[in-house]
Design a protein around this motif. Sequence first.
Motif, PDB file in Angstrom:
ATOM      1  N   VAL A 117       0.850  -1.184   0.000  1.00  9.64           N
ATOM      2  CA  VAL A 117       0.000   0.000   0.000  1.00  9.64           C
ATOM      3  C   VAL A 117       0.887   1.235   0.000  1.00  9.64           C
ATOM      4  CG1 VAL A 117      -1.764   1.267   1.269  1.00  9.64           C
ATOM      5  CG2 VAL A 117      -1.797  -1.239   1.251  1.00  9.64           C
ATOM      6  N   LEU A 118       0.584   2.181  -0.883  1.00  2.87           N
ATOM      7  CA  LEU A 118       1.330   3.429  -0.922  1.00  2.87           C
ATOM      8  C   LEU A 118       0.945   4.307   0.263  1.00  2.87           C
ATOM      9  CD1 LEU A 118       1.085   4.381  -4.697  1.00  2.87           C
ATOM     10  CD2 LEU A 118       3.174   3.800  -3.475  1.00  2.87           C
ATOM     11  N   ALA A 119       1.917   5.077   0.759  1.00  2.00           N
ATOM     12  CA  ALA A 119       1.613   6.089   1.755  1.00  2.00           C
ATOM     13  C   ALA A 119       0.600   7.070   1.163  1.00  2.00           C
ATOM     14  CB  ALA A 119       2.885   6.813   2.161  1.00  2.00           C
ATOM     15  N   PRO A 120      -0.268   7.680   2.002  1.00  2.00           N
ATOM     16  CA  PRO A 120      -1.342   8.530   1.472  1.00  2.00           C
ATOM     17  C   PRO A 120      -0.868   9.617   0.511  1.00  2.00           C
ATOM     18  CG  PRO A 120      -1.714   8.089   3.783  1.00  2.00           C
ATOM     19  CD  PRO A 120      -0.373   7.500   3.461  1.00  2.00           C
ATOM     20  N   ALA A 121       0.208  10.320   0.852  1.00  2.00           N
ATOM     21  CA  ALA A 121       0.689  11.391  -0.032  1.00  2.00           C
ATOM     22  C   ALA A 121       1.178  10.824  -1.363  1.00  2.00           C
ATOM     23  CB  ALA A 121       1.802  12.177   0.656  1.00  2.00           C
ATOM     24  N   ASP A 122       1.876   9.679  -1.316  1.00  2.00           N
ATOM     25  CA  ASP A 122       2.375   9.058  -2.543  1.00  2.00           C
ATOM     26  C   ASP A 122       1.231   8.533  -3.399  1.00  2.00           C
ATOM     27  OD1 ASP A 122       4.974   9.609  -1.802  1.00  2.00           O
ATOM     28  OD2 ASP A 122       5.264   7.674  -0.833  1.00  2.00           O
ATOM     29  N   ARG A 123       0.201   8.021  -2.736  1.00  4.48           N
ATOM     30  CA  ARG A 123      -0.949   7.515  -3.482  1.00  4.48           C
ATOM     31  C   ARG A 123      -1.640   8.644  -4.236  1.00  4.48           C
ATOM     32  NH1 ARG A 123      -5.900   7.708  -3.952  1.00  4.48           N
ATOM     33  NH2 ARG A 123      -7.247   5.969  -4.621  1.00  4.48           N
ATOM     34  N   ALA A 124      -1.751   9.817  -3.597  1.00  3.90           N
ATOM     35  CA  ALA A 124      -2.393  10.956  -4.242  1.00  3.90           C
ATOM     36  C   ALA A 124      -1.609  11.398  -5.481  1.00  3.90           C
ATOM     37  CB  ALA A 124      -2.516  12.119  -3.251  1.00  3.90           C
ATOM     38  N   VAL A 125      -0.287  11.386  -5.384  1.00  6.36           N
ATOM     39  CA  VAL A 125       0.548  11.757  -6.527  1.00  6.36           C
ATOM     40  C   VAL A 125       0.387  10.727  -7.643  1.00  6.36           C
ATOM     41  CG1 VAL A 125       2.926  12.081  -7.325  1.00  6.36           C
ATOM     42  CG2 VAL A 125       2.204  13.030  -5.136  1.00  6.36           C
ATOM     43  N   PHE A 126       0.402   9.440  -7.275  1.00  4.70           N
ATOM     44  CA  PHE A 126       0.236   8.388  -8.272  1.00  4.70           C
ATOM     45  C   PHE A 126      -1.121   8.502  -8.957  1.00  4.70           C
ATOM     46  CE2 PHE A 126      -1.474   4.291  -9.521  1.00  4.70           C
ATOM     47  CZ  PHE A 126      -0.473   3.811 -10.360  1.00  4.70           C
ATOM     48  N   ALA A 127      -2.170   8.764  -8.186  1.00  2.00           N
ATOM     49  CA  ALA A 127      -3.514   8.856  -8.743  1.00  2.00           C
ATOM     50  C   ALA A 127      -3.586   9.975  -9.775  1.00  2.00           C
ATOM     51  CB  ALA A 127      -4.530   9.084  -7.630  1.00  2.00           C
ATOM     52  N   HIS A 128      -2.998  11.120  -9.445  1.00  3.42           N
ATOM     53  CA  HIS A 128      -3.023  12.251 -10.377  1.00  3.42           C
ATOM     54  C   HIS A 128      -2.251  11.916 -11.643  1.00  3.42           C
ATOM     55  CE1 HIS A 128      -1.873  16.189 -12.050  1.00  3.42           C
ATOM     56  NE2 HIS A 128      -3.035  16.591 -11.575  1.00  3.42           N
ATOM     57  N   GLU A 129      -1.064  11.307 -11.485  1.00  4.00           N
ATOM     58  CA  GLU A 129      -0.235  10.964 -12.636  1.00  4.00           C
ATOM     59  C   GLU A 129      -0.922   9.926 -13.522  1.00  4.00           C
ATOM     60  OE1 GLU A 129       3.410  10.925 -14.977  1.00  4.00           O
ATOM     61  OE2 GLU A 129       2.336  12.342 -13.689  1.00  4.00           O
ATOM     62  N   ALA A 130      -1.563   8.935 -12.891  1.00  2.25           N
ATOM     63  CA  ALA A 130      -2.231   7.882 -13.654  1.00  2.25           C
ATOM     64  C   ALA A 130      -3.412   8.441 -14.439  1.00  2.25           C
ATOM     65  CB  ALA A 130      -2.691   6.774 -12.707  1.00  2.25           C
ATOM     66  N   ALA A 131      -4.196   9.315 -13.825  1.00  2.00           N
ATOM     67  CA  ALA A 131      -5.325   9.920 -14.530  1.00  2.00           C
ATOM     68  C   ALA A 131      -4.831  10.777 -15.693  1.00  2.00           C
ATOM     69  CB  ALA A 131      -6.157  10.760 -13.559  1.00  2.00           C
TER      70      ALA A 131
END
Length: 285
Positions: free
Chosen positions: A168-182
């Motif tokens: 599981v990604l840390a919350p801040a890293d997950r948010a960055v990944f989500a933006h990049e993936a979208a």
Amino acid sequence: MDRQELAAFLRSRRERISAADVGLPAGRRRRTPGLRREEVAQLAYISTEYYTRLEQARAPRPSREVLAGLTRALRLSDAERDHLHHLAGAPPAPPPGPCREVQRNTLDLLDRLPQAAAFVLSATYEVIAWNDLAAALMTDFSALPRRDRNLIRQVFLGVHLEGSRLPVLAPADRAVFAHEAARRLRAAAARYPGASEVAELVAELLAGSAEFARLWASHDVSPGPNMRKTLQHPLVGPITLNCDVLDISDRDQHVVIYTADPGSPAEEALRLLSVIGTQRMNVPG
């Protein structure tokens, strides 16, 4: 249409192919390097007269069917095919969908990074190749059906994979990944307007994730930076890794490489995972 450049390009491609390359007899009176004009015409299913006029910069604009025949006859690469279309004033049609075939040299690169967890993503974030350490760090992708190897689906829809052990990604890293993936998926949707695979994935994400719908509505397509990520792994705990992304532009793919700083706890964690491998499918969830 650039007749002069098209003629020169066709001659150069014809002269580099031998008769043996296309299964034709060499013959004793072959005075020209490569194929003869009539041989190219035969292989492309066009008249010798028309092909000759193309090489003499006197022919009208070739149709897409003729260009397809020339691409086949001259054994053009993808880049050469696109160049041929542009010279003929008929830009190539968009590809039918994202490429999933990984080049041999890319697979070799993954194998030559034993101390890094490396994998290849398609334009739709499907994991299409990986090395042993990536499988140990994330999951045994070979044991998953193709649909479940899609990281963007897992992140936005919270897909639960039986025994997959995905960290599981840390919350801040997950948010960055989500933006990049979208962002990357929106760009892919523009490149493949007729690909049902892309359209269906976008529709599924819009229907199932308010977060994705919000990011999609931003219309952001600007690239994000490379970064460090912290993954909470079920066996070795938190691992902070450097994340580098190498774009393979001609395949519309990218290689993701996770590495650890020398001497760090993360380096020790990766070493442990390389020993354990993927034999952890019975870890309690």
